[in-house]
Scaffold this motif. Structure first.
Motif, PDB file in Angstrom:
ATOM      1  N   ILE A  10      31.383 -76.270  35.932  1.00  0.00           N
ATOM      2  CA  ILE A  10      33.338 -76.832  35.979  1.00  0.00           C
ATOM      3  C   ILE A  10      34.440 -75.530  35.390  1.00  0.00           C
ATOM      4  O   ILE A  10      35.328 -75.067  35.704  1.00  0.00           O
ATOM      5  CB  ILE A  10      33.693 -78.271  35.275  1.00  0.00           C
ATOM      6  N   ALA A  11      33.765 -75.105  33.873  1.00  0.00           N
ATOM      7  CA  ALA A  11      34.985 -74.405  33.612  1.00  0.00           C
ATOM      8  C   ALA A  11      34.405 -73.331  33.818  1.00  0.00           C
ATOM      9  O   ALA A  11      36.067 -72.889  33.987  1.00  0.00           O
ATOM     10  CB  ALA A  11      34.690 -74.989  31.926  1.00  0.00           C
ATOM     11  N   GLN A  12      33.770 -72.604  34.947  1.00  0.00           N
ATOM     12  CA  GLN A  12      34.477 -71.414  35.080  1.00  0.00           C
ATOM     13  C   GLN A  12      34.870 -71.230  36.661  1.00  0.00           C
ATOM     14  O   GLN A  12      35.632 -70.899  36.898  1.00  0.00           O
ATOM     15  CB  GLN A  12      31.896 -71.269  35.772  1.00  0.00           C
ATOM     16  N   HIS A  13      34.952 -72.273  37.267  1.00  0.00           N
ATOM     17  CA  HIS A  13      35.611 -72.470  38.094  1.00  0.00           C
ATOM     18  C   HIS A  13      37.367 -72.248  37.663  1.00  0.00           C
ATOM     19  O   HIS A  13      37.611 -71.933  38.389  1.00  0.00           O
ATOM     20  CB  HIS A  13      35.419 -73.521  39.159  1.00  0.00           C
ATOM     21  N   ALA A  14      37.814 -73.032  36.361  1.00  0.00           N
ATOM     22  CA  ALA A  14      38.900 -73.307  35.839  1.00  0.00           C
ATOM     23  C   ALA A  14      39.431 -72.092  35.592  1.00  0.00           C
ATOM     24  O   ALA A  14      40.412 -71.878  35.957  1.00  0.00           O
ATOM     25  CB  ALA A  14      38.615 -74.859  34.864  1.00  0.00           C
ATOM     26  N   THR A  15      38.697 -70.884  35.630  1.00  0.00           N
ATOM     27  CA  THR A  15      38.647 -70.255  34.626  1.00  0.00           C
ATOM     28  C   THR A  15      38.613 -68.798  35.371  1.00  0.00           C
ATOM     29  O   THR A  15      39.025 -67.541  34.937  1.00  0.00           O
ATOM     30  CB  THR A  15      38.240 -69.684  33.637  1.00  0.00           C
ATOM     31  N   GLY A  16      38.318 -68.788  36.622  1.00  0.00           N
ATOM     32  CA  GLY A  16      38.207 -67.727  37.725  1.00  0.00           C
ATOM     33  C   GLY A  16      36.446 -67.249  37.057  1.00  0.00           C
ATOM     34  O   GLY A  16      37.224 -65.717  37.356  1.00  0.00           O
ATOM     35  N   THR A  17      35.761 -66.932  36.403  1.00  0.00           N
ATOM     36  CA  THR A  17      34.265 -66.897  36.189  1.00  0.00           C
ATOM     37  C   THR A  17      33.602 -67.175  36.849  1.00  0.00           C
ATOM     38  O   THR A  17      32.159 -67.188  36.588  1.00  0.00           O
ATOM     39  CB  THR A  17      34.773 -66.864  34.536  1.00  0.00           C
ATOM     40  N   CYS A  18      33.644 -67.805  37.603  1.00  0.00           N
ATOM     41  CA  CYS A  18      32.626 -68.566  38.445  1.00  0.00           C
ATOM     42  C   CYS A  18      31.937 -67.550  39.210  1.00  0.00           C
ATOM     43  O   CYS A  18      30.625 -67.697  39.705  1.00  0.00           O
ATOM     44  CB  CYS A  18      33.182 -69.388  39.409  1.00  0.00           C
ATOM     45  N   CYS A  19      32.174 -66.122  40.114  1.00  0.00           N
ATOM     46  CA  CYS A  19      31.354 -65.043  40.340  1.00  0.00           C
ATOM     47  C   CYS A  19      32.537 -63.967  39.530  1.00  0.00           C
ATOM     48  O   CYS A  19      33.498 -64.165  39.655  1.00  0.00           O
ATOM     49  CB  CYS A  19      31.396 -65.466  42.090  1.00  0.00           C
ATOM     50  N   ARG A  20      31.910 -62.843  40.703  1.00  0.00           N
ATOM     51  CA  ARG A  20      31.603 -61.406  40.215  1.00  0.00           C
ATOM     52  C   ARG A  20      33.381 -60.741  41.067  1.00  0.00           C
ATOM     53  O   ARG A  20      34.417 -60.275  40.251  1.00  0.00           O
ATOM     54  CB  ARG A  20      31.257 -60.673  40.504  1.00  0.00           C
ATOM     55  N   SER A  21      33.565 -61.589  42.244  1.00  0.00           N
ATOM     56  CA  SER A  21      35.394 -61.226  42.605  1.00  0.00           C
ATOM     57  C   SER A  21      36.557 -62.056  41.901  1.00  0.00           C
ATOM     58  O   SER A  21      37.100 -61.584  41.893  1.00  0.00           O
ATOM     59  CB  SER A  21      35.304 -62.226  44.364  1.00  0.00           C
ATOM     60  N   CYS A  22      36.018 -63.495  41.251  1.00  0.00           N
ATOM     61  CA  CYS A  22      37.148 -64.211  40.867  1.00  0.00           C
ATOM     62  C   CYS A  22      37.030 -63.974  39.058  1.00  0.00           C
ATOM     63  O   CYS A  22      38.423 -63.482  38.700  1.00  0.00           O
ATOM     64  CB  CYS A  22      37.037 -65.346  40.585  1.00  0.00           C
ATOM     65  N   LEU A  23      36.005 -62.645  39.086  1.00  0.00           N
ATOM     66  CA  LEU A  23      36.443 -62.263  37.581  1.00  0.00           C
ATOM     67  C   LEU A  23      37.097 -61.207  37.555  1.00  0.00           C
ATOM     68  O   LEU A  23      37.457 -60.957  36.713  1.00  0.00           O
ATOM     69  CB  LEU A  23      34.718 -61.441  37.133  1.00  0.00           C
ATOM     70  N   TYR A  24      37.277 -60.136  38.716  1.00  0.00           N
ATOM     71  CA  TYR A  24      38.051 -58.854  38.710  1.00  0.00           C
ATOM     72  C   TYR A  24      39.120 -60.046  39.041  1.00  0.00           C
ATOM     73  O   TYR A  24      39.983 -59.087  38.608  1.00  0.00           O
ATOM     74  CB  TYR A  24      37.158 -58.604  40.049  1.00  0.00           C
ATOM     75  N   LYS A  25      39.250 -61.140  39.928  1.00  0.00           N
ATOM     76  CA  LYS A  25      40.703 -60.877  40.226  1.00  0.00           C
ATOM     77  C   LYS A  25      41.637 -61.558  39.142  1.00  0.00           C
ATOM     78  O   LYS A  25      42.432 -61.447  38.885  1.00  0.00           O
ATOM     79  CB  LYS A  25      40.846 -62.395  41.206  1.00  0.00           C
ATOM     80  N   TRP A  26      40.748 -62.211  38.146  1.00  0.00           N
ATOM     81  CA  TRP A  26      41.435 -62.372  36.781  1.00  0.00           C
ATOM     82  C   TRP A  26      41.387 -62.205  35.955  1.00  0.00           C
ATOM     83  O   TRP A  26      41.983 -62.659  34.704  1.00  0.00           O
ATOM     84  CB  TRP A  26      41.251 -65.251  36.712  1.00  0.00           C
TER      85      TRP A  26
END
Length: 224
Positions: free
Chosen positions: A173-189
């Motif tokens: 849940i924390a990963q989705h809330a913080t944009g750390t759920c996948c590498r694309s989101c990790l790059y975006k956020w």
């Protein structure tokens, strides 16, 4: 406000620091150092005649206690993986920046996340809260390191974009809330590029973000 500042080279220097808060620490590590970041507002580190692993360890200590850390410059000589590097004066600051181990407060990140309708909809439920209370926050952090190491840290994670369930563990849940759920989101956020395995420092950063979100969620529940 002018904060008191202190310069330290050895553990003995740190052990003699007065009990002040906040303060600024300027470190020139000549040996591995254990600091007390909770009593510090910002740690500045210069690596002249030092070892990079000592500097990285100082960064990790600051990450774990949410304390600002800045690797100011490498100095003229720095040992990395057992090899001595002689670094010209005009390259000492750029090389410190290139190391990518600076750590700063997360408030701006959480402010941006709060403006996302998708990210801000995630919260810990009663089940996840009870799980954290039963297991303890240190165990949750260990779980986070394991999950991030297996599911997010590889250069090409398996099923990237779909590897993080929407429920089942507080870390998910924390990963989705913080944009750390996948590498694309990790790059975006978080501006951590895809295609390369996450470094140890980058994984420490992700864990710090996740644990900070969990801390904030638990605090909200306590205040209700």
């Amino acid at each position: 406000m002018i904060y008191p500042s202190f310069t330290c080279y050895t553990q003995a220097d740190i052990d003699q620091l007065p009990d002040l808060h906040p303060m600024l620490l300027y470190l020139y590590p000549k040996e591995p150092l254990t600091i007390q970041p909770s009593a510090t507002d910002h740690v500045f580190c210069t690596g002249c005649h030092s070892r990079f692993e000592w500097i990285r360890d100082l960064c990790v200590q600051c990450v774990q206690t949410h304390t600002d850390f800045t690797f100011v410059r490498t100095g003229s000589e720095l040992i990395v993986n057992g090899r001595l590097y002689h670094i010209p004066a005009d390259q000492q600051i750029p090389q410190a920046r290139k190391a990518g181990i600076d750590y700063h407060p997360l408030d701006p990140l959480f402010e941006r996340l709060s403006r996302s309708a998708f990210r801000s909809r995630f919260h810990l439920g009663s089940k996840e809260t009870a799980y954290i209370q039963a297991k303890g926050i240190e165990t949750i952090q260990h779980h986070a390191y394991d999950l991030i190491g297996r599911r997010l840290a590889p250069a090409e994670p398996e099923h990237d974009g779909k590897q993080t369930p929407m429920r089942g563990h507080p870390v998910f849940i924390a990963q989705h809330a913080t944009g750390t759920c996948c590498r694309s989101c990790l790059y975006k956020w978080h501006h951590i590029a895809k295609g390369s395995a996450l470094s140890a420092a980058q994984q420490d950063y992700v864990i710090a973000v996740l644990m900070e979100w969990i801390y904030r969620e638990l605090k909200k529940k306590q205040e209700r």
